[in-house]
Write an enzyme that holds these catalytic residues in place. Structure first.
Site, mmCIF file in Angstrom:
data_model
loop_
_atom_site.group_PDB
_atom_site.id
_atom_site.type_symbol
_atom_site.label_atom_id
_atom_site.label_comp_id
_atom_site.label_asym_id
_atom_site.label_seq_id
_atom_site.Cartn_x
_atom_site.Cartn_y
_atom_site.Cartn_z
ATOM 1 N N HIS A 137 -4.392 -0.780 0.115
ATOM 2 C CA HIS A 137 -3.309 -1.838 0.248
ATOM 3 C C HIS A 137 -3.325 -2.120 1.997
ATOM 4 C CE1 HIS A 137 0.835 -3.566 0.894
ATOM 5 N NE2 HIS A 137 0.751 -3.649 -0.652
ATOM 6 N N LYS A 150 9.965 1.211 -5.502
ATOM 7 C CA LYS A 150 8.715 1.155 -6.790
ATOM 8 C C LYS A 150 9.018 2.203 -7.645
ATOM 9 C CE LYS A 150 5.149 -0.853 -3.733
ATOM 10 N NZ LYS A 150 5.195 -2.065 -3.894
ATOM 11 N N GLN A 187 1.891 3.354 -5.385
ATOM 12 C CA GLN A 187 1.605 2.722 -6.535
ATOM 13 C C GLN A 187 1.723 3.690 -7.798
ATOM 14 O OE1 GLN A 187 1.389 -0.699 -6.378
ATOM 15 N NE2 GLN A 187 2.178 -0.071 -8.677
ATOM 16 N N ASP A 231 -1.689 7.607 -0.075
ATOM 17 C CA ASP A 231 -0.697 6.583 -0.385
ATOM 18 C C ASP A 231 -0.197 6.436 -1.673
ATOM 19 O OD1 ASP A 231 0.553 4.260 -0.929
ATOM 20 O OD2 ASP A 231 -0.949 2.903 -0.242
ATOM 21 N N CYS A 271 -2.097 -8.264 -1.191
ATOM 22 C CA CYS A 271 -2.285 -7.258 0.145
ATOM 23 C C CYS A 271 -3.527 -6.437 -0.059
ATOM 24 C CB CYS A 271 -0.882 -6.240 0.392
ATOM 25 S SG CYS A 271 0.544 -7.316 0.540
#
Lengths: 391, 142
Positions: free
Chosen positions: A106, A209, A186, A183, A349
């Site tokens: 991302h 999220k 997600q 990261d 993104c």
């Protein structure tokens, strides 16, 4: 849960709904106990501070951190990743060093590293994917050397939806004495996260999220690394002592939390974690797999649909990106919207990945375990109508 | 016709599939590139301006049906027009897709975009080539 007005909401990878309990926590804070933390000399301030700090402990336990002081509250994943790049990156990188990211990052885990590389003179290397969209471990192994100081990697692609073998990457980079930044934005709503078993040195995610409020997130960092890192924002709360010429700072995590924090957000995050723990990741994964099977088989049955990423079932965790024939993703999303189906369309993104896929944009449908089979059916029925309208 | 069928009516699909004025001009006085940041679509508009008149105009780029058709119909509608009149045409078109009062008679085929104001998320797509044109007009007037 958030009550969406008559739409099939399939944009959960952008942000998930919130359960009533989270809204109640936030309402209760703003309605009955809106005081600041860490400073007040009255009982209520003490109570709210205790609840706020309790969430830090809750997060630490939930993600397997060894201490709650390894948990920094941020405004979200982007904030956390920028903190690592600007603080750890600036302090530890020279023009002799390398940073490695993947092609499917991302922008929030790509641009900070690109910019910090420019600032420090370090080289940014990009590892690609295998033809089915999985991280190319062979290429990564080849790229990693003693010059590699940082590997920054998404645990799950927000476009392709597949999981990355984080532990294997951690072992590779640790052998060269580099660090791994994960990261987890997600993945956090879909699979359990344990920073120890992942081998993460830093790991960032956002509350919104994972059934929590917007504007709040977590950065986990290993104690010894946080110790050597300078703050990147200065102000109230984060200082130890201030005189006209010098300022000393608090220890981590407080030195990274300048200003009055997002108290309602942190409390809401705590309730969102309760919610996930009550349901359990096992149930979450089982329900999502049923939904994704239906979604993938429905899309595959439409000839003109091209699915990106893994072509086998059970490797899309809540996310599938596709295009319909040669139609532009925005045109497809407009038709879906007219049928009451909310999806994301665009470059998501992730422009470097779009370039590799050879497209400018894709349509993305994403679920949580709360998504219903009838929402999936709405999507499939709507995709079937695209060609009738656009041809 | 429902709204979405109106948006994707025949004339719009035809312009998108067979756009007029697609290509780079052999000689031009102005060139502007614009990107739609949401999808990465990008358009370049070329114009040959002489004596405050657009003698020739063309575009190249990748885009959705709405932006391609809009570019094609924009080029049809302003080819050979005086700069002063183009300004009015731009405002008139913009008014239509922002649901403000506009003069339907002077827009010709562009009225096909009348229903675009029902799709606020797509206004940007329809306006992309026009924004490039606006930039060219600004350059001319500098």
């Amino acid at each position: 849960m958030t009550k969406y007005k008559k739409i099939a909401y399939l944009d959960n990878a952008a942000t998930t709904p919130v359960p009533k309990s989270v809204i109640e926590t936030i309402n209760n804070y703003y309605g009955c106990r809106k005081v600041s933390v860490h400073r007040g000399m009255y009982d209520l301030a003490g109570e709210v501070t205790r609840d706020y700090e309790h969430v830090r402990e809750q997060v630490a336990q939930w993600i397997g951190a060894s201490k709650s002081t390894e948990v920094i509250f941020t405004s979200g994943t982007t904030d956390g990743l920028n903190l690592v790049a600007n603080s750890y990156g600036t302090t530890n990188l020279t023009d002799q060093d390398q940073i490695i990211v993947s092609i499917f990052e991302h922008h929030s885990n790509f641009v900070p590293w690109q910019q910090i590389a420019k600032k420090t003179g370090a080289t940014l290397k990009v590892v690609g994917t295998t033809p089915d969209g999985q991280l190319d471990l062979n290429e990564l192994e080849h790229l990693i050397s003693s010059k590699t100081k940082i590997v920054a990697l998404s645990m799950m692609s927000n476009v392709l939806g597949n999981l990355v073998p984080v532990k294997e990457v951690a072992d590779l980079i640790h052998r060269q004495n580099g660090i791994l930044v994960v990261d987890a934005a997600q993945s956090v709503a879909h699979v359990p996260i344990n920073v120890q078993s992942l081998g993460a040195d830093f790991l960032a995610f956002s509350a919104h999220k994972m059934f929590g409020p917007t504007g709040v997130g977590v950065l986990f960092g290993k104690e010894q690394l946080l110790k050597g890192m300078p703050p990147i924002q200065y102000g109230g709360e984060m200082v130890d002592q201030v005189d006209l010429k010098h300022t000393s700072f608090q220890n981590a995590p407080i030195k990274f939390e300048a200003g009055t924090p997002n108290i309602a957000g942190v409390l809401g995050l705590g309730t969102a974690i309760d919610y996930i723990q009550d349901v359990g990741y096992q149930t979450i994964e089982q329900r999502e797999q049923v939904l994704m099977d239906r979604l993938l088989s429905g899309l595959r049955a439409i000839k003109s649909v091209k699915i990106y990423g893994p072509q086998v079932d059970n490797q899309h965790f809540g996310v599938v990106s596709f295009n319909v024939g040669d139609y532009h993703a925005h045109d497809v999303a407009t038709i879906l919207n007219s049928e009451g189906v909310a999806v994301r369309a665009g470059h998501l993104c992730a422009e470097p990945l779009m370039n590799q896929l050879g497209v400018s944009s894709v349509v993305r449908a994403s679920v949580t375990f709360e998504t219903t089979l009838s929402e999936i059916k709405c999507l499939i029925d709507a995709v079937r109508k695209v060609e009738d309208i656009l041809k | 016709m429902n709204n979405v069928q109106q948006l994707y009516q025949k004339i719009i699909l035809e312009h998108a599939n067979h756009p007029n004025g697609f290509g780079v001009l052999e000689s031009y006085t102005h060139q502007v590139e614009l990107r739609n940041v949401e999808c990465g679509d990008s358009f370049q508009v070329f114009a040959l301006v002489e004596e405050r008149q657009i003698k020739k105009i063309s575009f190249v780029g990748e885009g959705c049906i709405i932006s391609k058709a809009s570019a094609s119909m924009m080029i049809d509608s302003i080819h050979g027009t005086k700069i002063e009149n183009i300004q009015k045409q731009v405002e008139n078109f913009q008014n239509m897709i922002l649901n403000k009062p506009f003069d339907e008679n002077s827009l010709g085929d562009l009225v096909a975009f009348k229903s675009l104001n029902q799709f606020p998320t797509r206004v940007r797509c329809g306006m992309l080539p026009w924004h490039a044109l606006i930039q060219i007009l600004e350059e001319i007037n500098e």
